[in-house]
Design an enzyme around this catalytic site. Sequence first.
Site, PDB file in Angstrom:
ATOM      1  N   TYR A  34       0.841  -1.204   0.000  1.00  9.53           N
ATOM      2  CA  TYR A  34       0.000   0.000   0.000  1.00  9.53           C
ATOM      3  C   TYR A  34       0.878   1.258   0.000  1.00  9.53           C
ATOM      4  O   TYR A  34       0.606   2.209  -0.741  1.00  9.53           O
ATOM      5  CB  TYR A  34      -0.936   0.004   1.217  1.00  9.53           C
ATOM      6  CG  TYR A  34      -1.858  -1.197   1.254  1.00  9.53           C
ATOM      7  CD1 TYR A  34      -2.544  -1.604   0.118  1.00  9.53           C
ATOM      8  CD2 TYR A  34      -2.034  -1.931   2.425  1.00  9.53           C
ATOM      9  CE1 TYR A  34      -3.374  -2.708   0.135  1.00  9.53           C
ATOM     10  CE2 TYR A  34      -2.866  -3.044   2.454  1.00  9.53           C
ATOM     11  CZ  TYR A  34      -3.532  -3.430   1.315  1.00  9.53           C
ATOM     12  OH  TYR A  34      -4.338  -4.521   1.332  1.00  9.53           O
ATOM     13  N   ARG A  35       1.930   1.252   0.806  1.00  6.33           N
ATOM     14  CA  ARG A  35       2.799   2.437   0.838  1.00  6.33           C
ATOM     15  C   ARG A  35       3.454   2.653  -0.530  1.00  6.33           C
ATOM     16  O   ARG A  35       3.561   3.785  -1.008  1.00  6.33           O
ATOM     17  CB  ARG A  35       3.859   2.291   1.937  1.00  6.33           C
ATOM     18  CG  ARG A  35       3.295   2.442   3.352  1.00  6.33           C
ATOM     19  CD  ARG A  35       4.399   2.680   4.366  1.00  6.33           C
ATOM     20  NE  ARG A  35       5.320   1.570   4.453  1.00  6.33           N
ATOM     21  CZ  ARG A  35       5.183   0.539   5.303  1.00  6.33           C
ATOM     22  NH1 ARG A  35       4.151   0.489   6.130  1.00  6.33           N
ATOM     23  NH2 ARG A  35       6.080  -0.418   5.330  1.00  6.33           N
TER      24      ARG A  35
END
Length: 177
Positions: A148-149
């Site tokens: 996600y990052r």
Amino acid sequence: MIDVLDRTAALAIAPELGEVFAAAFGAPGYDEEPDPGHFATDQLPTHADRDDFRLVAARSDGSVVGFAYGFTGQRGQWWSDRIANAVTPELADEWIGGHFEVVELAVRPDAQRNGLGAELMTALMAGLPHRRALLTTYSDDRPAPRLYRRLGWQLLVQDLGWGSALYGLDRGVPETR
Ligand SMILES: CC(C)(COP(=O)(O)OP(=O)(O)OC[C@H]1O[C@@H](n2cnc3c(N)ncnc32)[C@H](O)[C@@H]1OP(=O)(O)O)[C@@H](O)C(=O)NCCC(=O)NCCS
């Protein structure tokens, strides 16, 4: 190959999705006891009725090897209210209600580390009108929060109080709702 499925198409393959869900979350190190039957007959049908539900599925040789899904989250729903109660009022006002809620992302262990997780997330979010998206994931260092990052999601809360982190994506597109 990644397909975008609506409610009817997703429910038609619910048992197969349940098996992928169980394989991904039941892998060693996940400390979970995923129930594919509950996923297929309870969780998915409930969520498939929500506004803007969409599911993306990756297939290999005709079989589903990974999927992701979400819908428009609103106050009054269990997840939104639980998160709203766990964060500051300012954060809740800014992010919760009308957001796109990413509920699940799962790739079969034997298909992982080939970029499918990232492809599924990109396909799930493509073309959505929502300005903001939200998800919860593991607080510790694992493939999911790293993914996600990498895709630009920002950490909003490291630990909501039950070992989950809250991530948000401000997509910078005008609200249409
Ligand atoms: C999280 C999850 C969906 C990621 O799926 P995936 O298909 O492996 O995702 P990707 O391949 O895009 O990325 C995973 C890793 O593989 C790496 N990778 C991607 N393509 C690669 C390739 N061709 N060769 C080597 N490594 C590769 C990525 O860089 C990433 O590395 P990192 O974790 O060290 O940062 C999967 O691990 C999973 O189902 N986990 C269990 C369920 C879960 O946690 N779901 C999310 C809940 S919030």
